[in-house]
Design an enzyme around this catalytic site. Structure first.
Site, PDB file in Angstrom:
ATOM      1  N   CYS A  77     -51.028  29.436 -56.649  1.00 13.05           N
ATOM      2  CA  CYS A  77     -50.612  30.722 -56.081  1.00 13.05           C
ATOM      3  C   CYS A  77     -49.100  30.915 -56.218  1.00 13.05           C
ATOM      4  O   CYS A  77     -48.617  31.194 -57.309  1.00 13.05           O
ATOM      5  CB  CYS A  77     -51.106  30.864 -54.645  1.00 13.05           C
ATOM      6  N   HIS A 167     -55.872  29.231 -54.185  1.00 13.33           N
ATOM      7  CA  HIS A 167     -55.605  28.070 -53.329  1.00 13.33           C
ATOM      8  C   HIS A 167     -56.781  27.095 -53.356  1.00 13.33           C
ATOM      9  O   HIS A 167     -57.625  27.117 -52.452  1.00 13.33           O
ATOM     10  CB  HIS A 167     -55.373  28.517 -51.882  1.00 13.33           C
ATOM     11  N   GLU A 169     -56.648  24.090 -52.621  1.00 17.26           N
ATOM     12  CA  GLU A 169     -56.433  23.158 -51.513  1.00 17.26           C
ATOM     13  C   GLU A 169     -57.027  23.656 -50.200  1.00 17.26           C
ATOM     14  O   GLU A 169     -57.136  22.891 -49.241  1.00 17.26           O
ATOM     15  CB  GLU A 169     -54.933  22.873 -51.345  1.00 17.26           C
TER      16      GLU A 169
END
EC number: 4.3.3.6
Length: 192
Positions: A77, A167, A169
């Site tokens: 991002c 994202h 994560e």
């Protein structure tokens, strides 16, 4: 293997947890000394303007630009924005990947969304969380598009670097992080 995570702002802890689940040691990078001995560096999602200001405050800009020639980097991002050689609005930051990136390309915060993507080399139906996400409008020489939404490239790589608009994560899907780890391992095996 030790992978650094730029620790000035953003989803630092989430990247660290993901890497630990994959059996990789991490180093939170806040100074040039923290770059010593790492095998790769992740630029987490967050707010790219804030991250850039903090990179400047910590005196990291020049060293990160130099490291971009040899150190594998993965930008998620805002990290994608930081790695771009050109932005559609404003000056670029690190210029590590020859690509033109549009910030907030999918809209404002309210336009955030989740989807599954097929990412070449990494897997099918990879979970992707898009929050005020950028996308790649144009790629330069040596850049491969690994996934797109329509005409918008959302995962790209060079021989050295990886970047995505979303994202990974923030999901339980470890495959994109694992792809980065394998990219580092292949590079290390070649250079030995």
């Amino acid at each position: 293997m030790v992978i650094g995570i730029l620790g000035v702002q953003g989803a630092v802890r989430e990247h660290q947890e993901m890497l630990h689940l994959l059996g990789v040691k991490t180093m939170i990078v806040k100074s040039s000394a923290d770059l010593d001995g790492i095998d790769g560096l992740i630029f987490p999602g967050g707010e790219s303007t804030t991250i850039r200001r903090l990179i400047d405050r910590y005196g990291l800009l020049d060293v990160l630009r130099r490291q971009a020639d040899t150190l594998p980097m993965f930008g998620t991002c805002a990290g994608m924005i930081l790695l771009a050689s050109e932005l559609t609005e404003g000056p670029s930051h690190l210029g590590a990947i020859p690509m033109t990136v549009r910030r907030n390309a999918f809209g404002r915060q309210i336009d955030s969304f989740e989807t599954s993507l097929n990412v070449e080399g990494a897997g099918q139906d990879i979970e992707a969380v898009f929050i005020r996400a950028p996308f790649v409008e144009q790629v330069g020489e040596g850049v491969r598009v690994l996934a797109a939404i329509g005409i918008a490239a959302v995962v790209v790589e060079t021989d050295l670097h990886l970047a995505c608009s979303f994202h990974p994560e923030l999901t339980s899907d470890r495959r994109l992080h694992d792809y980065f780890i394998q990219k580092i391992r292949r590079r290390t095996a070649v250079s030995v």
